[in-house]
Design an enzyme around this catalytic site. Structure first.
Site: not given
Length: 457
Positions: A22, A25-26, A134
Site C-alpha cells: 500500500g 501520504s504516510f 480515530d
C-alpha cells in the site's frame, strides 16, 4: 531509490523488501522477509524529506504500548538512505474488509465477540495515557497464526496523550477544536468542537458496533459541496438521531452503552468492566457459545456454524448492574479487488477446515512518557487522508469512513487481559489467545494486497 533498488535493499541488515502492500501520504508499505529466519514482516517507509514526518513519533508510541495483549512486535526502526523505516509484525484483514466479505452485515454473536475485545483494546490505550481519536472498522485488524482470533487496534497517527501517568494530570477542557478523526464515527462532542477525552473513543466504538449490526449508519451518504458542509450535515443528522432510534430493534444493551458513554464528564474514567459486562451478559442470555466462529468463517463453510448455534436458554429481563449515570459507504468493492479478497478468505478458511474438521474453541506495561509534543503538533496539523491500505495500513480510498480531517498513519496496539464476570468461566481475551484448536479460524490468512478504490462519501 527506485522500485528495483528498494526490492534489492535490505532494511536493518536483515529485512528484504518484497511486494508493495500500500501507499499514501504516510509513505509506502511493503511486505518484508527476514533473510535470516524467513519470517514475513511489514515494512513501512517514509521519505526522510517528507513535509510532516511522523514515523519516528509513531514508532515511539508503538514502543510505549509494547506488552499489551495483541500489540505487535516492533522489530526495527531507523533510517536507510532516503527513508525512515519501521519493521513490524504482519497482521491479517481489517474488520472493514471482513464486513465487506460478509455482505456488509455481522450477526449479533460476532458483534458481541468483537465488542469485548474492542473495549479491551481501547481501555489499554487509555491505561497508558493515550486517546486513539480515530476509532473505525479499518483500524481494527485480525491477527495471524496463533493470534488469529485476536483483534489488534492500529493507526496511532491521531493518538493524543490525555494525561501524565506520573502526575495523573488530565489535559484541560477546551472548545472550538477542529474535528479530528473520522466524521462518520466521531462523537457528538467532537462535532461540537469539544476537546476529546476517553468518553469520545468509547462513543465512537458504539457507532462501530451499530454499523456492524445495522449495515450502515443514518448519516452515511449525505451530499454536500465542501468537506465542512458535509461534516455539518453529518453532525446535524447525528444529533437529531436519538439513541433509541439508532438502536431500535436491537438489544437494549446497545442503548444502555450509549447512554452511559454520553453521561460521562470530560475527565471521568469510564467503567470499562461495566460496558464489557453489558455485552457478556447479553451473550450468555442469547445462549451463544464462545467458540470464536465468526461470520466470515460461516459465510464460506455454513456447516462450521452448526457447533456455534445458540443453545435454548431462559432469557430473563435483566437490568445489568452498573455505575449510576452521572448526567452531565464505502462503495461496493470492485470485481478485481473482490476476487482477490474472496480468494484469500477461501484459501485461509479451506486450510482451517481441513486442519480440524469442525472448528473448535479458540480463537507488559512499559513506563516511558517520552513522546515529544512537537511530533504531536506535527501530525495534528496534517490535512486529508489519502493512503491506500495493505494488510497493515487501514485508511485508504474507499475505506469505511468519511475522510479523516488529519492524515492518520498505520500502526498497531491492543488491549490488556481482563477477568470476566463470575458467570463466564474463561475470559474472552484468554480464550481468543489460548486455544490451539480454533486459532485456525482465521489462521494463516493469505496476504491481502488491497488496491485503491474510490473515496467513500
Amino acid at each position: 531509490m527506485d522500485r528495483n533498488q528498494k526490492m534489492d535493499h535490505v532494511i536493518g541488515g536483515k529485512f528484504k523488501l518484497g511486494r508493495k502492500l500500500g501507499s499514501g501520504s504516510f509513505g509506502e508499505l511493503y511486505l518484508g522477509i527476514n533473510i535470516q529466519t524467513g519470517e514475513e514482516v511489514a515494512v513501512k517507509l517514509e521519505p526522510v524529506k517528507t513535509r510532516h514526518p511522523q514515523l519516528q513519533y509513531e514508532s515511539k508510541i508503538y514502543m510505549f504500548l509494547q506488552g499489551g495483549t495483541g500489540v505487535p512486535h516492533l522489530k526495527w526502526f531507523g533510517v536507510e538512505g532516503e527513508y525512515s523505516c519501521m519493521v513490524i509484525d504482519l497482521l491479517g484483514p481489517s474488520l472493514e474488509d471482513l464486513f465487506n466479505y460478509c455482505k456488509r452485515i455481522f450477526s449479533l454473536k460476532s458483534v458481541l465477540m468483537l465488542a469485548d475485545q474492542l473495549i479491551c483494546r481501547v481501555e489499554y490505550m487509555h491505561s497508558r495515557g493515550f486517546l486513539h481519536r480515530d476509532i473505525k472498522p479499518d483500524n481494527f485488524l485480525m491477527g495471524l497464526g496463533r493470534r488469529a482470533n485476536q483483534v489488534y487496534i492500529i493507526d496511532y497517527g491521531l493518538a493524543k496523550k490525555y494525561k501524565d501517568l506520573q502526575t495523573q494530570k488530565h489535559i484541560p477542557y477546551r472548545e472550538n477544536k477542529n474535528l479530528t478523526g473520522t466524521a462518520r464515527y466521531a462523537s457528538v462532542n467532537t462535532h461540537l468542537g469539544i476537546e476529546q477525552s476517553r468518553r469520545d473513543d468509547l462513543e465512537s466504538l458504539g457507532y462501530v458496533l451499530m454499523y456492524f449490526l445495522r449495515g450502515s449508519l443514518p448519516w452515511q451518504g449525505l451530499k454536500a459541496g465542501t468537506k465542512k458542509q458535509k461534516y455539518d450535515k453529518i453532525s446535524e443528522k447525528k444529533m437529531l438521531t436519538s439513541v433509541e432510534t439508532l438502536c431500535k430493534s436491537y438489544p437494549s444493551e446497545f442503548t444502555s452503552y450509549f447512554h452511559y458513554c454520553r453521561s460521562l464528564r470530560f475527565e471521568d474514567k469510564p467503567d470499562y468492566s461495566y460496558l464489557r459486562r453489558l455485552f457478556r451478559d447479553l451473550f450468555i442470555r442469547e445462549g451463544y457459545q464462545l467458540d470464536y466462529v465468526f461470520d466470515w468463517t460461516i459465510s464460506k463453510y455454513p456447516q462450521i456454524g452448526s457447533s456455534s448455534r445458540p443453545r435454548p436458554t431462559p432469557r430473563p429481563a435483566l437490568d445489568p448492574p452498573g455505575p449510576p449515570a452521572e448526567r452531565a459507504e464505502k462503495p461496493t468493492v470492485g470485481q478485481d479487488l473482490r476476487g482477490r479478497f474472496t480468494g484469500a478468505i477461501e484459501a485461509f478458511t479451506r486450510r482451517n477446515v481441513s486442519s480440524q474438521g469442525a472448528l473448535g474453541d479458540r480463537s507488559r506495561h512499559r513506563s516511558s512518557d517520552d513522546i515529544p509534543s512537537s511530533a504531536k503538533e506535527v501530525h495534528e496539523s496534517r490535512n486529508g487522508s489519502t493512503s491506500k491500505r495493505g494488510v497493515i495500513s487501514s485508511t485508504r480510498p474507499g475505506s469505511s469512513a468519511e475522510p479523516s480531517e488529519n492524515h492518520s498513519s498505520r500502526l498497531f496496539s491492543s488491549g490488556s487481559r481482563h477477568a470476566t464476570t463470575q458467570r463466564v468461566p474463561q475470559s474472552y481475551e484468554s480464550a481468543a489467545a489460548a486455544r490451539p484448536g480454533h486459532e485456525d479460524a482465521i489462521r494463516n490468512f493469505e496476504l491481502l494486497t488491497i488496491g485503491s478504490g474510490k473515496k467513500r462519501k
